[in-house]
Design a protein around this motif. Structure first.
Motif, PDB file in Angstrom:
ATOM      1  N   THR A   1      67.199  47.143  10.366  1.00  0.00           N
ATOM      2  CA  THR A   1      66.362  46.051   9.894  1.00  0.00           C
ATOM      3  C   THR A   1      64.961  46.170  10.475  1.00  0.00           C
ATOM      4  OG1 THR A   1      67.084  44.639  11.730  1.00  0.00           O
ATOM      5  CG2 THR A   1      68.306  44.466   9.664  1.00  0.00           C
ATOM      6  N   PRO A   2      63.940  45.747   9.721  1.00  0.00           N
ATOM      7  CA  PRO A   2      62.583  45.768  10.264  1.00  0.00           C
ATOM      8  C   PRO A   2      62.461  44.770  11.421  1.00  0.00           C
ATOM      9  CG  PRO A   2      62.588  45.458   7.874  1.00  0.00           C
ATOM     10  CD  PRO A   2      63.984  45.256   8.341  1.00  0.00           C
ATOM     11  N   ASP A   3      61.599  45.097  12.348  1.00  0.00           N
ATOM     12  CA  ASP A   3      61.343  44.235  13.502  1.00  0.00           C
ATOM     13  C   ASP A   3      59.832  44.152  13.693  1.00  0.00           C
ATOM     14  OD1 ASP A   3      61.378  42.785  15.825  1.00  0.00           O
ATOM     15  OD2 ASP A   3      62.078  44.412  17.099  1.00  0.00           O
ATOM     16  N   VAL A   4      59.263  42.975  13.430  1.00  0.00           N
ATOM     17  CA  VAL A   4      57.811  42.823  13.547  1.00  0.00           C
ATOM     18  C   VAL A   4      57.485  41.791  14.617  1.00  0.00           C
ATOM     19  CG1 VAL A   4      57.355  43.497  11.166  1.00  0.00           C
ATOM     20  CG2 VAL A   4      57.709  41.094  11.714  1.00  0.00           C
ATOM     21  N   THR A   5      56.349  41.986  15.270  1.00  0.00           N
ATOM     22  CA  THR A   5      55.906  41.075  16.320  1.00  0.00           C
ATOM     23  C   THR A   5      54.441  40.746  16.102  1.00  0.00           C
ATOM     24  OG1 THR A   5      57.438  42.115  17.884  1.00  0.00           O
ATOM     25  CG2 THR A   5      55.704  40.717  18.796  1.00  0.00           C
ATOM     26  N   VAL A   6      54.153  39.474  15.837  1.00  0.00           N
ATOM     27  CA  VAL A   6      52.770  39.065  15.638  1.00  0.00           C
ATOM     28  C   VAL A   6      52.083  38.900  16.985  1.00  0.00           C
ATOM     29  CG1 VAL A   6      53.356  36.599  15.580  1.00  0.00           C
ATOM     30  CG2 VAL A   6      51.259  37.406  14.490  1.00  0.00           C
ATOM     31  N   ASN A   7      50.836  39.317  17.053  1.00  0.00           N
ATOM     32  CA  ASN A   7      50.023  39.094  18.251  1.00  0.00           C
ATOM     33  C   ASN A   7      49.462  37.681  18.158  1.00  0.00           C
ATOM     34  OD1 ASN A   7      48.237  39.004  20.352  1.00  0.00           O
ATOM     35  ND2 ASN A   7      47.060  40.806  19.758  1.00  0.00           N
ATOM     36  N   THR A   8      50.105  36.757  18.815  1.00  0.00           N
ATOM     37  CA  THR A   8      49.708  35.347  18.705  1.00  0.00           C
ATOM     38  C   THR A   8      48.321  35.099  19.277  1.00  0.00           C
ATOM     39  OG1 THR A   8      50.815  34.828  20.797  1.00  0.00           O
ATOM     40  CG2 THR A   8      52.099  34.563  18.777  1.00  0.00           C
ATOM     41  N   ALA A   9      47.914  35.922  20.236  1.00  0.00           N
ATOM     42  CA  ALA A   9      46.607  35.731  20.864  1.00  0.00           C
ATOM     43  C   ALA A   9      45.459  36.025  19.904  1.00  0.00           C
ATOM     44  CB  ALA A   9      46.492  36.609  22.103  1.00  0.00           C
TER      45      ALA A   9
ATOM     46  N   TRP B   1      49.542  42.840  14.525  1.00  0.00           N
ATOM     47  CA  TRP B   1      50.996  42.799  14.652  1.00  0.00           C
ATOM     48  C   TRP B   1      51.542  44.211  14.864  1.00  0.00           C
ATOM     49  CZ3 TRP B   1      53.592  45.117  10.360  1.00  0.00           C
ATOM     50  CH2 TRP B   1      52.783  45.353   9.238  1.00  0.00           C
ATOM     51  N   GLU B   2      52.805  44.273  15.250  1.00  0.00           N
ATOM     52  CA  GLU B   2      53.463  45.552  15.539  1.00  0.00           C
ATOM     53  C   GLU B   2      54.729  45.692  14.713  1.00  0.00           C
ATOM     54  OE1 GLU B   2      53.934  47.339  19.739  1.00  0.00           O
ATOM     55  OE2 GLU B   2      55.933  46.575  19.259  1.00  0.00           O
ATOM     56  N   LEU B   3      54.929  46.877  14.158  1.00  0.00           N
ATOM     57  CA  LEU B   3      56.111  47.174  13.348  1.00  0.00           C
ATOM     58  C   LEU B   3      57.050  48.102  14.105  1.00  0.00           C
ATOM     59  CD1 LEU B   3      57.730  47.184  10.663  1.00  0.00           C
ATOM     60  CD2 LEU B   3      56.289  49.124   9.953  1.00  0.00           C
ATOM     61  N   SER B   4      58.319  47.726  14.166  1.00  0.00           N
ATOM     62  CA  SER B   4      59.364  48.575  14.717  1.00  0.00           C
ATOM     63  C   SER B   4      60.632  48.311  13.894  1.00  0.00           C
ATOM     64  CB  SER B   4      59.589  48.278  16.205  1.00  0.00           C
ATOM     65  OG  SER B   4      60.474  49.243  16.767  1.00  0.00           O
ATOM     66  N   TYR B   5      61.805  48.530  14.481  1.00  0.00           N
ATOM     67  CA  TYR B   5      63.047  48.284  13.751  1.00  0.00           C
ATOM     68  C   TYR B   5      64.191  48.049  14.735  1.00  0.00           C
ATOM     69  CZ  TYR B   5      63.802  53.217  14.862  1.00  0.00           C
ATOM     70  OH  TYR B   5      63.930  54.412  15.524  1.00  0.00           O
ATOM     71  N   TYR B   6      65.266  47.457  14.202  1.00  0.00           N
ATOM     72  CA  TYR B   6      66.508  47.312  14.954  1.00  0.00           C
ATOM     73  C   TYR B   6      67.543  48.208  14.291  1.00  0.00           C
ATOM     74  CZ  TYR B   6      70.796  45.368  16.861  1.00  0.00           C
ATOM     75  OH  TYR B   6      72.017  45.227  17.473  1.00  0.00           O
ATOM     76  N   ASP B   7      68.160  49.100  15.062  1.00  0.00           N
ATOM     77  CA  ASP B   7      69.063  50.097  14.480  1.00  0.00           C
ATOM     78  C   ASP B   7      70.517  49.917  14.908  1.00  0.00           C
ATOM     79  OD1 ASP B   7      68.938  50.832  17.107  1.00  0.00           O
ATOM     80  OD2 ASP B   7      68.294  52.894  16.757  1.00  0.00           O
ATOM     81  N   ALA B   8      70.919  48.655  15.172  1.00  0.00           N
ATOM     82  CA  ALA B   8      72.303  48.363  15.570  1.00  0.00           C
ATOM     83  C   ALA B   8      72.718  49.212  16.758  1.00  0.00           C
ATOM     84  CB  ALA B   8      73.268  48.558  14.398  1.00  0.00           C
ATOM     85  N   GLU B   9      71.833  49.243  17.745  1.00  0.00           N
ATOM     86  CA  GLU B   9      72.098  49.987  18.984  1.00  0.00           C
ATOM     87  C   GLU B   9      72.399  51.464  18.711  1.00  0.00           C
ATOM     88  OE1 GLU B   9      75.103  47.766  21.004  1.00  0.00           O
ATOM     89  OE2 GLU B   9      73.708  46.173  21.557  1.00  0.00           O
TER      90      GLU B   9
END
Length: 208
Positions: A34-42, A72-80
């Motif tokens: 699944t995609p994993d994104v993190t917004v830079n709130t600052a 923001w930053e894009l990564s992912y979750y790969d079910a470990e």
């Protein structure tokens, strides 16, 4: 006698389990990334929360088009490690405000972690208005855009933009085995649920 009775019941249940004749879909599940994104709130021009996956441009600033950033930053979750990712396609679109926009300031749920409503319309699927921006194969990937840069990418005239219009990024994941995931369950894409899937991230226009 009770102990013997319970033993008979247990043996009967085991016998029934051995006579299973139906195969269910959930028994042959497959792990999915699944995609994993993190917004830079600052970097948001107005207060936001990381869990909301939304940032803001404040049109009250006459130089907002070039002075404010959506990061923001894009990564992912790969079910470990059980669903390795090959690449993620990144799509972008400009959208006019919906009839019922999320309240602002953002209201958090009772647990004070996630917003109490989805921040963008569902379902989150790739549509005709979504333009392929790039395909990413190295993670994490960091993004930084001004409003003018996003307008140039989407062919949007900023002079026609109104409050609560928004730019939205969506994602298509291709796993190493070739599986291409173009849409996730709506509940997984709802920012208010706190699921492991971040189907989209966006930036809204405000005037405050």
């Amino acid at each position: 006698m009770k102990r013997i009775k319970y033993l008979y019941i247990g043996l009967s249940m085991l016998a029934l389990a051995g006579c299973k004749t139906v195969d269910y879909d959930y028994e042959t599940f497959q792990y999915a990334a699944t995609p994993d994104v993190t917004v830079n709130t600052a970097s948001s021009a107005l207060p936001t929360y990381e869990s909301a996956n939304v940032s803001f441009f404040n049109m009250k600033d006459p130089t907002y088009a070039t002075s404010q950033k959506f990061e923001w930053e894009l990564s992912y979750y790969d079910a470990e490690g059980r669903a390795p990712v090959k690449e993620i396609e990144v799509y972008i679109s400009f959208n006019k405000r919906e009839n019922n926009v999320p309240v602002y300031p953002i209201v958090l749920s009772l647990a004070q972690v996630h917003p109490n409503s989805a921040q963008f319309p569902l379902p989150s699927r790739i549509a005709a208005a979504d333009k392929l921006y790039e395909t990413v194969s190295t993670f994490p990937k960091t993004y930084s855009f001004t409003a003018q840069q996003l307008a140039d990418i989407t062919g949007t005239n900023l002079s026609t933009v109104a409050v609560n219009d928004y730019f939205l990024f969506k994602f298509v994941v291709t796993m190493e085995d070739g599986t291409r995931i173009v849409q996730y369950d709506n509940n997984s894409c709802d920012e208010s649920r706190g699921e492991l899937c971040d189907c989209r991230i966006g930036v809204r226009f405000k005037n405050q």
